[in-house]
Design an enzyme around this catalytic site. Structure first.
Site, short mmCIF file in Angstrom:
data_model
loop_
_atom_site.label_atom_id
_atom_site.label_comp_id
_atom_site.label_asym_id
_atom_site.label_seq_id
_atom_site.Cartn_x
_atom_site.Cartn_y
_atom_site.Cartn_z
N SER A 47 0.89 -1.23 0.02
CA SER A 47 0.02 0.10 0.03
C SER A 47 1.03 1.31 0.02
O SER A 47 1.91 1.17 0.45
CB SER A 47 -0.98 0.16 1.34
OG SER A 47 -1.70 1.13 1.26
N TYR B 224 -2.17 0.18 9.86
CA TYR B 224 -2.39 -0.47 8.55
C TYR B 224 -1.13 -0.36 7.68
O TYR B 224 -0.69 -1.22 7.30
CB TYR B 224 -3.80 0.29 7.79
CG TYR B 224 -3.66 -0.33 6.55
CD1 TYR B 224 -4.39 -1.51 6.18
CD2 TYR B 224 -3.26 0.61 5.26
CE1 TYR B 224 -4.39 -1.78 4.86
CE2 TYR B 224 -3.42 -0.04 4.02
CZ TYR B 224 -4.10 -1.11 3.76
OH TYR B 224 -4.46 -1.58 2.56
N LYS C 142 1.64 -3.44 6.54
CA LYS C 142 2.10 -3.61 5.11
C LYS C 142 3.49 -3.52 4.94
O LYS C 142 4.03 -4.27 4.18
CB LYS C 142 1.30 -2.41 4.24
CG LYS C 142 -0.16 -2.66 3.83
CD LYS C 142 -0.35 -4.09 3.32
CE LYS C 142 -2.05 -4.07 3.04
NZ LYS C 142 -2.36 -5.41 2.16
#
Length: 239
Positions: free
Chosen positions: A106, A133, A137
């Site tokens: 991402s 998040y 990743k």
């Protein structure tokens, strides 16, 4: 025709890739829910190592998309799906001899650089996540590097930008990745063998693009066809 496993195949990106690359690969689909229009479907959670291992049988490559896409998700979700689940996918592939994977990373791995106003961000820069998040990743990318170094696999990490049918905001004028450009990036990543560990930004040829894609151009001849400045439609839904 090569058989490719897509985890998270029912999601927006999974659906798009299956449609646009239908004539290029035979897809096996893994997701938590049924998938209409797909012939080879496995209903499973990527945190179930045995189920993931069974899904690898007879597969030539893997596109690992499965994750909770909510940037503000709690750490428990980041760990369960983004970290433990990603390890299961990589390890299950390794055990059956699959050498080629694509990992859906991402842009949030380097998102803090955008927060502080950096305008030329390259894959070689030290990670700077903007969320838990993004941290999850970043772990996936580090894990990919380890599996490449330790086991001789080829894992391409795609830092996917704003995946929308059309750019619909000022930010997406910089960060948009059109469906057909992402499909091209995935296909060329799969069709080039022995790339080792690579990070490519999944972004279209936007005039004000903030992420550098020179390595993808050079290594796999990625030639994005779309430009957010030319495809900007404000009344399209943000989906």
């Amino acid at each position: 025709m090569r058989k490719v496993l897509i985890t998270g195949a029912a999601g927006q990106i999974g659906r798009s890739l299956r449609e646009l690359l239908a004539g290029c690969y035979q897809f096996r689909c893994l997701d938590l829910k049924p998938i209409s229009g797909a012939d080879d479907v496995i209903i499973a959670d990527i945190t179930d190592f045995e189920a993931v291992s069974q899904a690898m049988d007879g597969v030539d490559g893997v596109i690992h998309l499965a994750s909770n896409p909510d940037v503000q998700q709690p750490w428990e979700d980041v760990y369960r799906g983004g970290i433990a689940g990603t390890y299961n996918v990589f390890e299950a592939a390794r055990r059956v001899g699959i050498k080629q994977l694509i990992y859906a990373s991402s842009n949030h791995v380097s998102g803090w650089r955008e927060v502080v106003g950096e305008s030329h961000i390259t894959p070689e820069m030290v990670v700077r996540p903007d969320s838990l998040y993004g941290v999850g990743k970043a772990f996936g990318e580090a894990l990919a590097q380890f599996f490449v170094d330790q086991y001789g696999m080829s894992i391409i990490c795609l830092r996917i930008g704003s995946f929308l049918p059309y750019p619909n905001s000022d930010r997406s004028l910089k960060t948009w990745c059109s469906p057909r450009d992402l499909a091209q990036l995935v296909q060329k990543s799969l069709d080039h063998q022995d790339l080792g560990f690579q990070i490519f930004y999944g972004v279209s040829n936007n005039t004000n693009r903030i992420w550098n894609i020179d390595n993808a151009r050079q290594l796999i001849d990625y030639q994005p066809q779309d430009n957010a400045e030319l495809n900007y439609i404000t009344d399209k839904p943000n989906v």
